[in-house]
Design a protein around this motif. Structure first.
Motif, PDB file in Angstrom:
ATOM      1  N   HIS A 186       0.853  -1.265  -0.055  1.00  0.00           N
ATOM      2  CA  HIS A 186      -0.034   0.054  -0.086  1.00  0.00           C
ATOM      3  C   HIS A 186       0.671   1.318   0.133  1.00  0.00           C
ATOM      4  CE1 HIS A 186      -3.429   2.554   0.793  1.00  0.00           C
ATOM      5  NE2 HIS A 186      -2.819   3.133   1.658  1.00  0.00           N
ATOM      6  N   ARG A 187       1.960   1.050   0.786  1.00  0.00           N
ATOM      7  CA  ARG A 187       2.783   2.428   0.691  1.00  0.00           C
ATOM      8  C   ARG A 187       3.719   2.520  -0.558  1.00  0.00           C
ATOM      9  NH1 ARG A 187       5.678   2.020   6.826  1.00  0.00           N
ATOM     10  NH2 ARG A 187       3.626   2.010   7.948  1.00  0.00           N
ATOM     11  N   VAL A 188       3.979   1.519  -1.079  1.00  0.00           N
ATOM     12  CA  VAL A 188       4.431   1.709  -2.371  1.00  0.00           C
ATOM     13  C   VAL A 188       3.761   2.120  -3.580  1.00  0.00           C
ATOM     14  CG1 VAL A 188       5.822   0.179  -3.876  1.00  0.00           C
ATOM     15  CG2 VAL A 188       6.372   0.007  -1.674  1.00  0.00           C
ATOM     16  N   ARG A 189       2.638   1.690  -3.708  1.00  0.00           N
ATOM     17  CA  ARG A 189       1.785   2.047  -4.732  1.00  0.00           C
ATOM     18  C   ARG A 189       1.599   3.581  -4.952  1.00  0.00           C
ATOM     19  NH1 ARG A 189      -1.682  -2.719  -3.203  1.00  0.00           N
ATOM     20  NH2 ARG A 189      -1.542  -4.321  -5.012  1.00  0.00           N
ATOM     21  N   THR A 190       1.698   4.286  -3.914  1.00  0.00           N
ATOM     22  CA  THR A 190       1.606   5.564  -3.975  1.00  0.00           C
ATOM     23  C   THR A 190       2.697   6.471  -4.479  1.00  0.00           C
ATOM     24  OG1 THR A 190       0.081   5.770  -2.015  1.00  0.00           O
ATOM     25  CG2 THR A 190       1.050   8.035  -2.582  1.00  0.00           C
ATOM     26  N   PRO A 191       3.967   6.057  -4.416  1.00  0.00           N
ATOM     27  CA  PRO A 191       5.134   6.807  -5.094  1.00  0.00           C
ATOM     28  C   PRO A 191       5.113   6.161  -6.706  1.00  0.00           C
ATOM     29  CG  PRO A 191       5.651   5.106  -3.343  1.00  0.00           C
ATOM     30  CD  PRO A 191       4.380   5.493  -3.072  1.00  0.00           C
ATOM     31  N   LEU A 192       4.437   4.936  -6.634  1.00  0.00           N
ATOM     32  CA  LEU A 192       4.671   4.383  -8.033  1.00  0.00           C
ATOM     33  C   LEU A 192       3.606   5.040  -8.760  1.00  0.00           C
ATOM     34  CD1 LEU A 192       4.845   0.374  -7.438  1.00  0.00           C
ATOM     35  CD2 LEU A 192       6.502   2.081  -8.345  1.00  0.00           C
ATOM     36  N   THR A 193       2.589   5.279  -8.258  1.00  0.00           N
ATOM     37  CA  THR A 193       1.363   6.164  -9.218  1.00  0.00           C
ATOM     38  C   THR A 193       2.102   7.385  -9.653  1.00  0.00           C
ATOM     39  OG1 THR A 193      -0.360   4.883  -7.903  1.00  0.00           O
ATOM     40  CG2 THR A 193      -0.743   7.127  -9.236  1.00  0.00           C
ATOM     41  N   ALA A 194       3.024   8.198  -8.596  1.00  0.00           N
ATOM     42  CA  ALA A 194       3.491   9.342  -8.700  1.00  0.00           C
ATOM     43  C   ALA A 194       4.594   9.254 -10.007  1.00  0.00           C
ATOM     44  CB  ALA A 194       4.199   9.960  -7.610  1.00  0.00           C
ATOM     45  N   LEU A 195       5.420   8.027 -10.023  1.00  0.00           N
ATOM     46  CA  LEU A 195       6.241   7.805 -11.063  1.00  0.00           C
ATOM     47  C   LEU A 195       5.686   7.642 -12.446  1.00  0.00           C
ATOM     48  CD1 LEU A 195       9.036   5.474  -9.102  1.00  0.00           C
ATOM     49  CD2 LEU A 195       9.348   7.811  -9.894  1.00  0.00           C
ATOM     50  N   ARG A 196       4.716   6.989 -12.430  1.00  0.00           N
ATOM     51  CA  ARG A 196       3.848   6.809 -13.753  1.00  0.00           C
ATOM     52  C   ARG A 196       3.578   8.310 -14.296  1.00  0.00           C
ATOM     53  NH1 ARG A 196       1.841   2.580 -16.185  1.00  0.00           N
ATOM     54  NH2 ARG A 196       2.271   1.225 -14.511  1.00  0.00           N
ATOM     55  N   LEU A 197       2.955   8.890 -13.324  1.00  0.00           N
ATOM     56  CA  LEU A 197       2.512  10.319 -13.894  1.00  0.00           C
ATOM     57  C   LEU A 197       3.675  11.034 -14.465  1.00  0.00           C
ATOM     58  CD1 LEU A 197      -0.260  11.013 -11.117  1.00  0.00           C
ATOM     59  CD2 LEU A 197      -0.447  10.361 -13.448  1.00  0.00           C
ATOM     60  N   GLU A 198       4.922  10.960 -13.910  1.00  0.00           N
ATOM     61  CA  GLU A 198       6.100  11.650 -14.050  1.00  0.00           C
ATOM     62  C   GLU A 198       6.491  10.976 -15.390  1.00  0.00           C
ATOM     63  OE1 GLU A 198       7.608  14.090 -13.019  1.00  0.00           O
ATOM     64  OE2 GLU A 198       6.462  14.455 -11.275  1.00  0.00           O
ATOM     65  N   ALA A 199       6.294   9.672 -15.719  1.00  0.00           N
ATOM     66  CA  ALA A 199       6.998   9.125 -16.772  1.00  0.00           C
ATOM     67  C   ALA A 199       5.848   9.541 -18.036  1.00  0.00           C
ATOM     68  CB  ALA A 199       6.917   7.467 -16.766  1.00  0.00           C
ATOM     69  N   GLU A 200       4.711   9.517 -17.704  1.00  0.00           N
ATOM     70  CA  GLU A 200       3.735  10.234 -18.971  1.00  0.00           C
ATOM     71  C   GLU A 200       4.160  11.305 -19.382  1.00  0.00           C
ATOM     72  OE1 GLU A 200      -0.093   8.988 -17.302  1.00  0.00           O
ATOM     73  OE2 GLU A 200       0.105   6.957 -17.626  1.00  0.00           O
ATOM     74  N   ALA A 201       4.559  12.167 -18.413  1.00  0.00           N
ATOM     75  CA  ALA A 201       4.581  13.568 -18.592  1.00  0.00           C
ATOM     76  C   ALA A 201       6.061  13.753 -19.346  1.00  0.00           C
ATOM     77  CB  ALA A 201       4.830  14.468 -17.204  1.00  0.00           C
ATOM     78  N   LEU A 202       6.854  12.751 -19.680  1.00  0.00           N
ATOM     79  CA  LEU A 202       8.252  13.188 -20.553  1.00  0.00           C
ATOM     80  C   LEU A 202       7.907  13.278 -21.732  1.00  0.00           C
ATOM     81  CD1 LEU A 202      10.308  10.082 -18.964  1.00  0.00           C
ATOM     82  CD2 LEU A 202      10.491  12.584 -18.234  1.00  0.00           C
ATOM     83  N   ALA A 203       8.717  14.309 -22.337  1.00  0.00           N
ATOM     84  CA  ALA A 203       8.578  14.463 -23.703  1.00  0.00           C
ATOM     85  C   ALA A 203       8.965  13.784 -24.653  1.00  0.00           C
ATOM     86  CB  ALA A 203       9.518  15.936 -23.988  1.00  0.00           C
ATOM     87  N   ASP A 204      10.053  12.728 -24.444  1.00  0.00           N
ATOM     88  CA  ASP A 204      10.351  11.828 -25.181  1.00  0.00           C
ATOM     89  C   ASP A 204       9.717  10.740 -25.082  1.00  0.00           C
ATOM     90  OD1 ASP A 204      11.772  10.134 -26.874  1.00  0.00           O
ATOM     91  OD2 ASP A 204      13.613  10.297 -25.708  1.00  0.00           O
ATOM     92  N   PRO A 205       8.960  10.166 -26.105  1.00  0.00           N
ATOM     93  CA  PRO A 205       8.013   8.984 -25.925  1.00  0.00           C
ATOM     94  C   PRO A 205       8.997   7.735 -25.473  1.00  0.00           C
ATOM     95  CG  PRO A 205       7.488  10.086 -27.979  1.00  0.00           C
ATOM     96  CD  PRO A 205       8.634  10.991 -27.408  1.00  0.00           C
ATOM     97  N   ASP A 206       9.938   7.602 -26.249  1.00  0.00           N
ATOM     98  CA  ASP A 206      10.593   6.607 -25.788  1.00  0.00           C
ATOM     99  C   ASP A 206      11.274   6.369 -24.373  1.00  0.00           C
ATOM    100  OD1 ASP A 206      10.572   5.487 -28.508  1.00  0.00           O
ATOM    101  OD2 ASP A 206      12.458   6.629 -29.114  1.00  0.00           O
ATOM    102  N   GLU A 207      11.690   7.563 -24.071  1.00  0.00           N
ATOM    103  CA  GLU A 207      12.114   7.543 -22.771  1.00  0.00           C
ATOM    104  C   GLU A 207      11.016   7.425 -21.710  1.00  0.00           C
ATOM    105  OE1 GLU A 207      15.100   8.290 -19.530  1.00  0.00           O
ATOM    106  OE2 GLU A 207      14.995   7.950 -21.846  1.00  0.00           O
ATOM    107  N   ALA A 208       9.787   7.900 -21.987  1.00  0.00           N
ATOM    108  CA  ALA A 208       8.525   7.811 -21.337  1.00  0.00           C
ATOM    109  C   ALA A 208       8.082   6.197 -21.373  1.00  0.00           C
ATOM    110  CB  ALA A 208       7.415   8.586 -21.868  1.00  0.00           C
ATOM    111  N   ALA A 209       8.318   5.624 -22.282  1.00  0.00           N
ATOM    112  CA  ALA A 209       7.996   4.144 -22.337  1.00  0.00           C
ATOM    113  C   ALA A 209       9.026   3.171 -21.735  1.00  0.00           C
ATOM    114  CB  ALA A 209       7.955   3.654 -23.778  1.00  0.00           C
ATOM    115  N   ARG A 210      10.083   3.760 -21.545  1.00  0.00           N
ATOM    116  CA  ARG A 210      11.238   2.978 -20.784  1.00  0.00           C
ATOM    117  C   ARG A 210      10.956   2.975 -19.443  1.00  0.00           C
ATOM    118  NH1 ARG A 210      15.996   3.741 -18.448  1.00  0.00           N
ATOM    119  NH2 ARG A 210      16.109   5.925 -19.243  1.00  0.00           N
ATOM    120  N   VAL A 211      10.685   4.150 -18.831  1.00  0.00           N
ATOM    121  CA  VAL A 211      10.488   4.579 -17.404  1.00  0.00           C
ATOM    122  C   VAL A 211       9.159   3.899 -16.996  1.00  0.00           C
ATOM    123  CG1 VAL A 211      10.031   6.180 -15.787  1.00  0.00           C
ATOM    124  CG2 VAL A 211      11.838   6.810 -17.585  1.00  0.00           C
ATOM    125  N   GLY A 212       8.071   3.840 -17.855  1.00  0.00           N
ATOM    126  CA  GLY A 212       7.033   3.308 -17.480  1.00  0.00           C
ATOM    127  C   GLY A 212       7.175   1.820 -17.404  1.00  0.00           C
TER     128      GLY A 212
END
Length: 429
Positions: free
Chosen positions: A230-256
């Motif tokens: 439960h504690r880990v899911r919150t920062p993971l959700t934040a990381l996913r949002l950050e990944a989706e906000a990346l300008a480079d699609p390849d970089e966003a896909a890799r981080v995602g």
């Protein structure tokens, strides 16, 4: 155990019966001989008054009558050498009685009783009774047979009682062992009956307490894992949002993809914790090792490019089915490659090879050009010499064991550490 108990009881009972019945049998033989001797002595003594008071004809008739009714041979030897009743010779005991001494002694064929008798003429006659051996032992054989039957009966009763007790002990021990095997196999609902004999009931109670404590510890572990997830899911959700906000699609896909991998690992940890607490179940997990290794090495190859590492990947053409689930195999490959990236400097080359194994399954080899393991014993679970948790190698080892294989450590051709995972084929349902 049951047989040993029967042998012990049989030996103990036999010793007690021998110690008791042998003296009793000898006593019965002695009593029978004494009884026959006393009876013959009384009959001989009954002739004393007749010798002194009656004439020859009456004495002869009386001796013949007593001899005919007595089991012993009754005789009267007069001073003039006449023998009335059963024929008899002047034995040493008869000569002794003729001098006035009554006596009893064992002779060939039986026992002789002589009684000195004063006749009316002042001389001494001898009343003699001879008891044959068969009369001395009359009734002894029947008594001994009765004692033997009693001994056999007592021995049989003791063996029956011992068998019932042994059967109860063996049954309780077998049931206790069966419960312990069920607990070892993961059936945490198994409980032992505490109504067993003596200390076995105490052991059963202790085993039940241990099983209850294991269940409690697993429940606490599941709650801890759930809380951590439960504690880990919150920062993971934040990381996913950050990944989706990346300008480079390849970089966003890799981080995602990395975030998805962490999410899968957390989910897998929760599933494993729940499975440990839900009892045993059939293990039919299997996957294609070739597909899994290609995908995971492709993921890590991106990080290898960023750290200037040369990666050599040799994966045999699939399919290569192995007896482990895809998530477990992914975790093992990630653990091994993660160890290389974590414990070797940037620019260290590594190689990954997957080949089919004889008899089914596959062999996964991960080697590097790093410094290798430090000297000394192989690291154990939870221990590391490089500041890590020490669990990565253990994850790979347990994955290999779940697949019916093993983990081996050695020297890589590149000069560093080489880890070999032997993965067995899928188990038949």
């Amino acid at each position: 155990m049951r047989r040993r108990l029967l042998v012990l009881v049989a030996a103990t009972t036999t010793i007690v019966l021998v110690a008791f019945l042998v003296p009793l049998a000898l006593l019965l033989r002695t009593v029978a001989a004494e009884r026959a001797t006393q009876s013959a002595t009384g009959e001989a003594q009954a002739l004393i008054t007749l010798v002194a008071t009656t004439d020859r004809a009456q004495l002869d008739a009386a001796v013949v009558q007593v001899d005919a009714t007595s089991p012993a041979d009754i005789s009267v030897l007069l001073p003039d050498g006449t023998v009335l009743g059963s024929p008899a010779t002047r034995t040493p005991l008869v000569e002794l009685a003729a001098r006035g001494f009554s006596a009893t002694g064992d002779v060939d064929g039986g026992r002789e009783v002589v009684v000195a008798v004063a006749s009316g003429t002042g001389t001494r006659a001898v009343a003699r009774a001879f008891i044959p051996d068969e009369q001395l032992g009359a009734g002894v054989a029947q008594s001994w047979l009765l004692l033997a039957g009693l001994a056999v009966g007592l021995l049989t009763i003791s063996l029956v009682v011992a068998d019932r007790l042994g059967r109860r002990l063996v049954r309780a021990t077998t049931e206790l062992a069966a419960v312990s095997h069920r607990l070892a196999g993961g059936d945490l609902a198994a409980r032992a009956a505490t109504d067993g004999p003596g200390e076995l009931g105490v052991v059963a109670g202790a085993l039940n307490g241990l099983a209850g404590r294991i269940v409690e510890l697993l429940r606490e572990e599941r709650e801890t894992v759930a809380d951590l997830a439960h504690r880990v899911r919150t920062p993971l959700t934040a990381l996913r949002l950050e990944a989706e906000a990346l300008a480079d699609p390849d970089e966003a896909a890799r981080v995602g993809a990395g975030v998805d991998g962490v999410q899968r690992a957390v989910t897998r940890a929760i599933e494993q914790a729940r499975r440990r607490g839900s009892g045993p179940g059939p293990e039919s997990a299997a996957c294609d090792a070739a597909v899994a290794v290609r995908e995971r090495t492709a993921f890590w190859s991106v990080l290898a490019e960023d750290t200037d590492r040369e990666v050599a990947v040799r994966v045999a053409d699939g399919p290569l089915p192995v007896g482990i689930g895809r998530a477990d195999l992914d975790a093992a490959v990630d653990a091994l490659l993660g160890n290389v990236f974590a414990h070797t400097p940037d620019g260290t080359a590594l190689e990954v090879a997957l080949v089919p194994a004889g008899g089914g399954g596959a062999v996964l080899t991960v080697g590097d050009a790093g410094p290798g393991l430090p000297s000394g014993p192989a690291p154990r679970r939870g221990a590391s010499g490089a500041g890590s948790s020490g669990l990565g190698m253990d994850i790979a080892r347990r994955a290999a064991e779940r697949a019916g294989g093993r983990l081996e450590l050695g020297r890589s051709p590149l000069g560093g550490l080489q880890v070999v995972l032997h993965l067995g084929p899928p188990r038949r349902p």
